[in-house]
Scaffold this motif. Sequence first.
Motif, PDB file in Angstrom:
ATOM      1  N   ASN A  84      75.484   0.793 -48.886  1.00  0.00           N
ATOM      2  CA  ASN A  84      74.871  -0.448 -48.416  1.00  0.00           C
ATOM      3  C   ASN A  84      73.577  -0.114 -47.680  1.00  0.00           C
ATOM      4  OD1 ASN A  84      76.425   0.773 -46.281  1.00  0.00           O
ATOM      5  ND2 ASN A  84      76.250  -1.135 -45.123  1.00  0.00           N
ATOM      6  N   HIS A  85      72.827  -1.159 -47.263  1.00  0.00           N
ATOM      7  CA  HIS A  85      71.467  -0.922 -46.760  1.00  0.00           C
ATOM      8  C   HIS A  85      71.165  -1.779 -45.525  1.00  0.00           C
ATOM      9  CE1 HIS A  85      67.452   0.420 -46.723  1.00  0.00           C
ATOM     10  NE2 HIS A  85      67.028   0.036 -47.915  1.00  0.00           N
ATOM     11  N   PRO A  86      71.860  -1.517 -44.387  1.00  0.00           N
ATOM     12  CA  PRO A  86      71.698  -2.386 -43.224  1.00  0.00           C
ATOM     13  C   PRO A  86      70.450  -2.152 -42.387  1.00  0.00           C
ATOM     14  CG  PRO A  86      73.270  -0.658 -42.736  1.00  0.00           C
ATOM     15  CD  PRO A  86      72.926  -0.526 -44.196  1.00  0.00           C
ATOM     16  N   SER A  87      69.739  -1.036 -42.579  1.00  0.00           N
ATOM     17  CA  SER A  87      68.660  -0.675 -41.661  1.00  0.00           C
ATOM     18  C   SER A  87      67.534   0.039 -42.387  1.00  0.00           C
ATOM     19  CB  SER A  87      69.209   0.244 -40.556  1.00  0.00           C
ATOM     20  OG  SER A  87      68.180   0.837 -39.794  1.00  0.00           O
ATOM     21  N   LEU A 129      71.258   8.925 -55.939  1.00  0.00           N
ATOM     22  CA  LEU A 129      71.497   8.252 -54.660  1.00  0.00           C
ATOM     23  C   LEU A 129      70.832   6.882 -54.705  1.00  0.00           C
ATOM     24  CD1 LEU A 129      70.382  11.245 -52.378  1.00  0.00           C
ATOM     25  CD2 LEU A 129      72.597  10.918 -53.510  1.00  0.00           C
ATOM     26  N   THR A 130      71.594   5.827 -54.413  1.00  0.00           N
ATOM     27  CA  THR A 130      71.019   4.485 -54.502  1.00  0.00           C
ATOM     28  C   THR A 130      71.625   3.558 -53.456  1.00  0.00           C
ATOM     29  OG1 THR A 130      70.545   2.647 -56.002  1.00  0.00           O
ATOM     30  CG2 THR A 130      72.700   3.681 -56.219  1.00  0.00           C
ATOM     31  N   PHE A 131      70.801   2.620 -52.984  1.00  0.00           N
ATOM     32  CA  PHE A 131      71.277   1.544 -52.127  1.00  0.00           C
ATOM     33  C   PHE A 131      71.525   0.346 -53.027  1.00  0.00           C
ATOM     34  CE2 PHE A 131      68.826   4.219 -49.210  1.00  0.00           C
ATOM     35  CZ  PHE A 131      69.819   4.478 -48.266  1.00  0.00           C
ATOM     36  N   VAL A 132      72.774  -0.070 -53.090  1.00  0.00           N
ATOM     37  CA  VAL A 132      73.181  -0.998 -54.141  1.00  0.00           C
ATOM     38  C   VAL A 132      72.588  -2.392 -53.989  1.00  0.00           C
ATOM     39  CG1 VAL A 132      75.320   0.282 -54.487  1.00  0.00           C
ATOM     40  CG2 VAL A 132      75.318  -1.700 -52.957  1.00  0.00           C
ATOM     41  N   GLU A 133      72.116  -2.732 -52.776  1.00  0.00           N
ATOM     42  CA  GLU A 133      71.532  -4.061 -52.564  1.00  0.00           C
ATOM     43  C   GLU A 133      70.061  -4.112 -52.968  1.00  0.00           C
ATOM     44  OE1 GLU A 133      73.335  -5.541 -48.495  1.00  0.00           O
ATOM     45  OE2 GLU A 133      73.348  -3.354 -48.654  1.00  0.00           O
TER      46      GLU A 133
END
Length: 261
Positions: free
Chosen positions: A72-75, A158-162
């Motif tokens: 995930n990508h919160p920051s 490597l990936t941020f799914v959002e």
Amino acid sequence: MNISGGRPEVTVANWEAVYDFYGAGRRRDGFTNPLLTLVDAIYRPRLRISPEIVTELHRLHDDGVGIVVGANHPSAHDPTVLASVLFDKRVRFLSGGMGLTKDPLFRGPLRPVFEYTGTVPVFRAKNYQGTASEIHDAAAARLIDVCVNRLVDGGVVLTFVEGTNSSADDLRTLRLDSVKKGIGMMVSGAREAGARVAVLPVGLVYHGRERATLPPRHAVAAVGTPVLWDSGPPPTIDEVRHAVRDGIEHALTDAWTRGTG
């Protein structure tokens, strides 16, 4: 269009040259490893991972299974924190994976940082308003091909799914709509090529410091159970998205519940 040294200008109109150049990877361990040591000293993220998952990841890697690390990508700190997390000696082979990040970062003085760490630019449509949709579509398809090839070769992506920073609704949980189709296309593409592929779900949590300007200490990264596709027909994009959402949700629950201790 190329710039000095044969390195391509990183714009969506030049996507073919960009992915020809970056697709094979430009990582330099002599640059990356000291950088990750420094980053780890600054952020000190806590990695929550069971011994059983560590063993399974090494088994998959040794067997030539491609691995997608989906987080995930919160920051805005996430790329640095995830890189530091994966540099943990228990799973350090994952830190050699190919990262994906927005293309504007390749047009300034920090370009060597992203280039030499093996990162590949992503052309986001919102950064190119007015550009023909077929150009965006062709660039996106080529990027997926680059990722699929890496997975087929038994590599790590490597990936941020959002695809962008999490909304306020996705900090403690992850909505299915927030998981973009790219990760599903990678997995399906690898399976269509006959390769075995796994997704490693990662939940990143900052305990209220998501919007911090300075590097937040005590970030937590919880790792879920790898999801493996190794037989049968290729999964649909939505099947992958569901599995990834569920895996990251479990990881987020772990990270929030167990805190930073």
